[in-house]
Scaffold this motif. Structure first.
Motif, PDB file in Angstrom:
ATOM      1  N   LEU A   1       0.022  -5.295   9.047  1.00  0.00           N
ATOM      2  CA  LEU A   1      -0.058  -6.452   8.667  1.00  0.00           C
ATOM      3  C   LEU A   1      -0.505  -6.388   6.871  1.00  0.00           C
ATOM      4  O   LEU A   1      -1.195  -5.653   6.303  1.00  0.00           O
ATOM      5  CB  LEU A   1      -1.915  -6.353   9.273  1.00  0.00           C
ATOM      6  N   ILE A   2      -0.409  -7.269   6.344  1.00  0.00           N
ATOM      7  CA  ILE A   2      -0.731  -7.823   5.030  1.00  0.00           C
ATOM      8  C   ILE A   2      -1.537  -8.853   5.102  1.00  0.00           C
ATOM      9  O   ILE A   2      -0.733  -9.978   4.822  1.00  0.00           O
ATOM     10  CB  ILE A   2       0.373  -7.350   4.506  1.00  0.00           C
ATOM     11  N   GLY A   3      -2.400  -9.488   4.125  1.00  0.00           N
ATOM     12  CA  GLY A   3      -3.427 -10.471   3.843  1.00  0.00           C
ATOM     13  C   GLY A   3      -3.792 -10.376   2.921  1.00  0.00           C
ATOM     14  O   GLY A   3      -4.506  -9.142   2.317  1.00  0.00           O
TER      15      GLY A   3
ATOM     16  N   GLY B   1       1.382  -1.544   0.034  1.00  0.00           N
ATOM     17  CA  GLY B   1      -0.211  -0.172  -0.178  1.00  0.00           C
ATOM     18  C   GLY B   1       0.942   1.106  -0.035  1.00  0.00           C
ATOM     19  O   GLY B   1       2.200   1.563  -0.326  1.00  0.00           O
ATOM     20  N   PHE B   2       0.266   2.488   0.998  1.00  0.00           N
ATOM     21  CA  PHE B   2       1.363   3.144   0.721  1.00  0.00           C
ATOM     22  C   PHE B   2       2.497   2.969   1.462  1.00  0.00           C
ATOM     23  O   PHE B   2       3.086   4.419   1.568  1.00  0.00           O
ATOM     24  CB  PHE B   2       0.197   4.390   1.483  1.00  0.00           C
TER      25      PHE B   2
ATOM     26  N   THR C   1      -2.963  -3.543   7.140  1.00  0.00           N
ATOM     27  CA  THR C   1      -2.879  -1.795   7.815  1.00  0.00           C
ATOM     28  C   THR C   1      -3.474  -1.362   7.109  1.00  0.00           C
ATOM     29  O   THR C   1      -4.364  -0.095   8.116  1.00  0.00           O
ATOM     30  CB  THR C   1      -1.399  -1.385   8.434  1.00  0.00           C
ATOM     31  N   TYR C   2      -2.985  -1.031   6.440  1.00  0.00           N
ATOM     32  CA  TYR C   2      -3.528   0.645   5.377  1.00  0.00           C
ATOM     33  C   TYR C   2      -5.416   0.350   4.721  1.00  0.00           C
ATOM     34  O   TYR C   2      -6.104   1.817   4.331  1.00  0.00           O
ATOM     35  CB  TYR C   2      -2.939   0.781   3.770  1.00  0.00           C
ATOM     36  N   ASN C   3      -5.709  -0.965   5.602  1.00  0.00           N
ATOM     37  CA  ASN C   3      -7.116  -0.090   4.805  1.00  0.00           C
ATOM     38  C   ASN C   3      -8.627  -0.677   6.260  1.00  0.00           C
ATOM     39  O   ASN C   3      -9.388  -1.263   6.059  1.00  0.00           O
ATOM     40  CB  ASN C   3      -7.721  -1.094   3.784  1.00  0.00           C
TER      41      ASN C   3
ATOM     42  N   ALA D   1       2.589 -10.995   9.734  1.00  0.00           N
ATOM     43  CA  ALA D   1       2.225  -9.792  10.282  1.00  0.00           C
ATOM     44  C   ALA D   1       3.404  -9.690  11.389  1.00  0.00           C
ATOM     45  O   ALA D   1       3.816 -10.499  11.747  1.00  0.00           O
ATOM     46  CB  ALA D   1       1.253 -10.597  11.689  1.00  0.00           C
ATOM     47  N   ALA D   2       3.865  -8.465  11.486  1.00  0.00           N
ATOM     48  CA  ALA D   2       5.026  -8.169  12.102  1.00  0.00           C
ATOM     49  C   ALA D   2       5.699  -7.147  12.615  1.00  0.00           C
ATOM     50  O   ALA D   2       4.781  -5.886  12.446  1.00  0.00           O
ATOM     51  CB  ALA D   2       6.314  -8.281  10.406  1.00  0.00           C
TER      52      ALA D   2
END
Length: 274
Positions: A180-182, A97-98, A195-197, A167-168
């Motif tokens: 978090l990236i899922g 994301g950003f 995380t960014y949404n 998740a880190a």
């Protein structure tokens, strides 16, 4: 560039077997790591044997989005073969994301969530035939892997489906947070919890992870796992040891605004908990 690593993760599965191949470059060496259901192997090369162009080449081995060719012959590892990739599933937009616009300790990218395989590899005399198998590709780069993290990836389901969750601990501009990236790819549609949404980690331990944002919720249960040792980057060098379980049973439940979207079990899920 010093204090820097770059690596790719090419995963190959058929109904019975898994082989992941990790080529990369760091301050101290170029390297190829192999992970099978039975164990893990690492071969180091001189940095001058790493060439990155349209493909990534390390000595006589080649890696690209079209497929890989392995030619390795050392005292501990003899591996050869070719696997071609087709029908790749790239992600809708950058996984970070950003956050991709900011300086980060580690950058994570997903290059294909799900694709078809054709070909085979022979590793230390054992042949792995991945014709009609399934693949996954991701990439990491930066200085170091996160201090603590969980990573889950599976595309071993009864129907075409792929899941990746990471998740880190993220140091960021003088403070830190849990990033978090899922990603869930199901019936041709990509869903994302990050995380960014508005995504959050609700539960995270060695047996279960639950993540959610205002629209979606993903629950993953991994009852048993026993990982193989892998080298990981620390301040640009492959000096850290982590463990990965390449193919363990797991259960995935995914919910949307209208309730349960799917409840599926995977017999061969890849898992790291650090």
């Amino acid at each position: 560039m010093s204090n820097y690593f770059e690596g790719w993760y090419f995963k190959h599965q058929n109904k019975k077997e898994t082989v992941a191949v990790i080529p990369g470059i760091s301050d101290d060496c170029a390297f190829i790591q192999l992970i099978t259901d039975e164990g893990a192997f690492r071969v180091d090369y001189g940095r001058e044997q790493f060439v990155k162009g349209a493909d990534v080449c390390i000595a006589d081995s080649r890696f690209s989005l079209d497929g890989i060719t392995l030619k390795m012959d050392t005292d501990g590892v003899k591996a050869e073969g070719e696997i071609a990739y087709s029908a790749l599933t790239p992600v809708r937009s950058d996984a970070m994301g950003f956050f991709r616009f900011f300086p980060m300790q580690c950058r994570h990218g997903v290059l294909s969530l799900h694709h078809q395989l054709m070909g085979s590899l022979t590793i230390n005399g054992r042949k792995y035939d991945f014709s009609d198998g399934t693949g996954y590709i991701e990439k990491d780069s930066g200085r170091s892997f996160p201090r603590n993290y969980v990573w889950i990836q599976s595309n071993d389901f009864a129907e075409k489906c792929a899941v990746m969750v990471s998740a880190a601990h993220i140091p960021f501009l003088g403070f830190s947070f849990t990033g978090l990236i899922g990603m869930v790819w199901y019936r041709g549609k990509e869903y994302r919890i990050a995380t960014y949404n508005g995504g959050e980690v609700l539960v995270c331990n060695e047996r279960q992870i639950v993540v959610a944002n205002p629209r979606y919720r993903l629950e993953v249960v991994i009852p048993n796992h026993d990982g193989h040792a892998l080298a990981a980057p620390e301040k640009g060098c492959m000096s850290r040891i982590i463990k990965e379980s390449p193919a363990v049973p797991a259960r995935f439940r995914f919910y949307g605004p209208d309730g349960l979207i799917f409840d599926s079990r995977s017999g061969k899920t890849s898992f790291e908990f650090v």
